[in-house]
Design a protein around this motif. Structure first.
Motif, mmCIF file in Angstrom:
data_model
loop_
_atom_site.group_PDB
_atom_site.id
_atom_site.type_symbol
_atom_site.label_atom_id
_atom_site.label_comp_id
_atom_site.label_asym_id
_atom_site.label_seq_id
_atom_site.Cartn_x
_atom_site.Cartn_y
_atom_site.Cartn_z
ATOM 1 N N UNK A 11 35.644 -14.760 -42.513
ATOM 2 C CA UNK A 11 34.315 -14.904 -42.627
ATOM 3 C C UNK A 11 33.854 -16.055 -41.803
ATOM 4 N N UNK A 12 34.466 -17.087 -41.797
ATOM 5 C CA UNK A 12 34.069 -18.402 -41.020
ATOM 6 C C UNK A 12 34.247 -18.052 -39.600
ATOM 7 N N UNK A 13 35.264 -17.246 -39.073
ATOM 8 C CA UNK A 13 35.246 -16.675 -37.592
ATOM 9 C C UNK A 13 34.167 -16.046 -37.246
ATOM 10 N N UNK A 14 33.820 -15.152 -38.201
ATOM 11 C CA UNK A 14 32.411 -14.202 -37.885
ATOM 12 C C UNK A 14 31.463 -15.037 -37.706
ATOM 13 N N UNK A 15 31.154 -16.095 -38.712
ATOM 14 C CA UNK A 15 29.859 -16.994 -38.663
ATOM 15 C C UNK A 15 30.009 -17.608 -37.389
ATOM 16 N N UNK A 16 30.970 -18.251 -37.145
ATOM 17 C CA UNK A 16 31.009 -18.961 -35.671
ATOM 18 C C UNK A 16 30.645 -18.324 -34.641
ATOM 19 N N UNK A 17 31.200 -17.136 -34.662
ATOM 20 C CA UNK A 17 30.959 -16.488 -33.344
ATOM 21 C C UNK A 17 29.403 -15.866 -33.274
ATOM 22 N N UNK A 18 28.864 -15.549 -34.509
ATOM 23 C CA UNK A 18 27.416 -14.976 -34.667
ATOM 24 C C UNK A 18 26.640 -16.128 -34.329
ATOM 25 N N UNK A 19 27.059 -17.358 -34.236
ATOM 26 C CA UNK A 19 25.974 -18.742 -34.260
ATOM 27 C C UNK A 19 26.342 -18.861 -32.657
ATOM 28 N N UNK A 20 27.182 -18.222 -31.982
ATOM 29 C CA UNK A 20 26.993 -18.285 -30.618
ATOM 30 C C UNK A 20 26.643 -17.113 -29.955
ATOM 31 N N UNK A 21 25.832 -16.200 -30.620
ATOM 32 C CA UNK A 21 25.311 -15.057 -30.039
ATOM 33 C C UNK A 21 26.023 -13.756 -29.983
ATOM 34 N N UNK A 22 27.377 -13.963 -30.491
ATOM 35 C CA UNK A 22 28.181 -12.644 -30.462
ATOM 36 C C UNK A 22 27.387 -11.596 -31.577
ATOM 37 N N UNK A 23 27.637 -10.298 -31.363
ATOM 38 C CA UNK A 23 27.342 -9.294 -32.420
ATOM 39 C C UNK A 23 28.260 -8.436 -32.671
ATOM 40 N N UNK A 24 28.574 -7.907 -33.854
ATOM 41 C CA UNK A 24 29.554 -6.838 -34.411
ATOM 42 C C UNK A 24 29.151 -5.560 -33.627
ATOM 43 N N UNK A 25 30.135 -5.075 -33.213
ATOM 44 C CA UNK A 25 29.906 -3.948 -32.578
ATOM 45 C C UNK A 25 29.845 -2.782 -33.672
ATOM 46 N N UNK A 26 28.780 -1.952 -33.425
ATOM 47 C CA UNK A 26 28.777 -1.137 -34.760
ATOM 48 C C UNK A 26 29.823 -0.025 -34.996
ATOM 49 N N UNK A 27 30.332 -0.070 -36.200
ATOM 50 C CA UNK A 27 31.443 0.713 -36.613
ATOM 51 C C UNK A 27 32.883 0.317 -36.397
ATOM 52 N N UNK A 28 33.023 -1.066 -35.800
ATOM 53 C CA UNK A 28 34.152 -1.505 -35.589
ATOM 54 C C UNK A 28 34.961 -2.223 -36.345
ATOM 55 N N UNK A 29 34.300 -2.508 -37.758
ATOM 56 C CA UNK A 29 35.094 -3.197 -38.694
ATOM 57 C C UNK A 29 36.131 -2.232 -39.380
ATOM 58 N N UNK A 30 37.246 -2.902 -39.709
ATOM 59 C CA UNK A 30 38.434 -1.865 -40.041
ATOM 60 C C UNK A 30 39.063 -2.723 -41.353
ATOM 61 N N UNK A 31 39.538 -1.796 -42.449
ATOM 62 C CA UNK A 31 40.178 -2.460 -43.381
ATOM 63 C C UNK A 31 41.478 -1.575 -43.618
ATOM 64 N N UNK A 32 42.818 -2.114 -43.521
ATOM 65 C CA UNK A 32 43.884 -1.235 -43.614
ATOM 66 C C UNK A 32 44.489 -1.911 -44.682
ATOM 67 N N UNK A 33 45.637 -1.573 -45.073
ATOM 68 C CA UNK A 33 46.682 -2.243 -46.153
ATOM 69 C C UNK A 33 46.926 -3.394 -45.752
ATOM 70 N N UNK A 34 46.979 -3.835 -44.461
ATOM 71 C CA UNK A 34 47.522 -5.033 -43.996
ATOM 72 C C UNK A 34 46.626 -5.885 -43.226
ATOM 73 N N UNK A 35 45.455 -5.605 -42.946
ATOM 74 C CA UNK A 35 44.413 -6.312 -42.176
ATOM 75 C C UNK A 35 43.000 -5.869 -42.532
ATOM 76 N N UNK A 36 42.138 -6.833 -42.044
ATOM 77 C CA UNK A 36 40.801 -6.621 -41.974
ATOM 78 C C UNK A 36 40.307 -7.057 -40.606
ATOM 79 N N UNK A 37 39.424 -6.366 -39.748
ATOM 80 C CA UNK A 37 38.985 -6.735 -38.545
ATOM 81 C C UNK A 37 37.517 -6.336 -38.209
ATOM 82 N N UNK A 38 37.108 -6.998 -37.239
ATOM 83 C CA UNK A 38 35.566 -6.867 -36.663
ATOM 84 C C UNK A 38 35.531 -7.066 -35.264
ATOM 85 N N UNK A 39 35.118 -5.998 -34.355
ATOM 86 C CA UNK A 39 35.282 -6.506 -32.912
ATOM 87 C C UNK A 39 33.861 -7.133 -32.703
ATOM 88 N N UNK A 40 33.807 -8.120 -31.938
ATOM 89 C CA UNK A 40 32.672 -8.736 -31.674
ATOM 90 C C UNK A 40 32.308 -8.865 -30.218
#
Length: 124
Positions: A77-106
Motif C-alpha cells: 500500500x505504501x509503495x502504491x501510494x508513493x508511485x501514485x503520488x509521482x503520477x504512476x497508474x496501475x495497469x488495468x487487470x495487472x493486480x495479482x494475488x497468489x498464495x505467496x504474493x500480491x502485486x500491481x504493475x504500475x
C-alpha cells in the motif's frame, strides 16, 4: 517502506529462448511460479553467482517483449501510494494475488513500468 529486492523482469512469448540466453550468461533457475491471474502466465526466477536476479515471464500473447522493473517491498500500500503520488497508474487487470504474493504493475507517466510485489508470509 523497505525495498527487499530490485531486479529486471522480462515479459516475452519466447521464455525458453530468453532463459537459455541467461543460462549462457551464468544464471541458474531458482524457482518457477504460475501467476494468480492466468495459468498461461508463468515466471522463472533466475540468479547468478554474484547474487543478481532476473525474472522471465512467459505469456501466450504479446505484441513485443517488455522489460519491467520488479520491486519487492514490505508494504504494498505504501509503495502504491508513493508511485501514485509521482503520477504512476496501475495497469488495468495487472493486480495479482497468489498464495505467496500480491502485486500491481504500475506505469510511469513517461512509460516505464514497475511491478511492485509484496510477499505473503505464513509466519512472523
Amino acid at each position: 517502506m523497505k525495498i527487499t529486492s530490485f531486479n529486471p523482469l522480462i515479459v516475452t512469448t519466447k521464455a525458453d529462448d530468453t532463459i537459455k540466453l541467461f543460462e549462457e550468461l551464468g544464471f541458474e533457475k531458482r524457482h518457477n511460479k504460475v501467476s494468480g491471474v492466468s495459468e498461461d502466465i508463468n515466471t522463472v526466477r533466475m540468479k547468478d553467482s554474484n547474487g543478481f536476479h532476473v525474472d522471465v515471464t512467459n505469456v501466450a500473447k504479446l505484441d513485443r517483449d517488455m522489460t519491467i522493473i520488479r520491486m519487492n517491498v514490505d508494504n504494498l500500500d505504501e509503495a502504491f501510494a508513493l508511485l501514485t503520488s509521482r503520477g504512476f497508474k496501475a495497469v488495468d487487470g495487472s493486480d495479482s494475488v497468489t498464495s505467496s504474493s500480491k502485486s500491481v504493475l504500475m506505469a510511469s507517466p513517461s512509460g516505464f513500468a514497475i511491478d511492485i510485489v509484496k510477499h505473503i508470509k505464513d509466519h512472523d
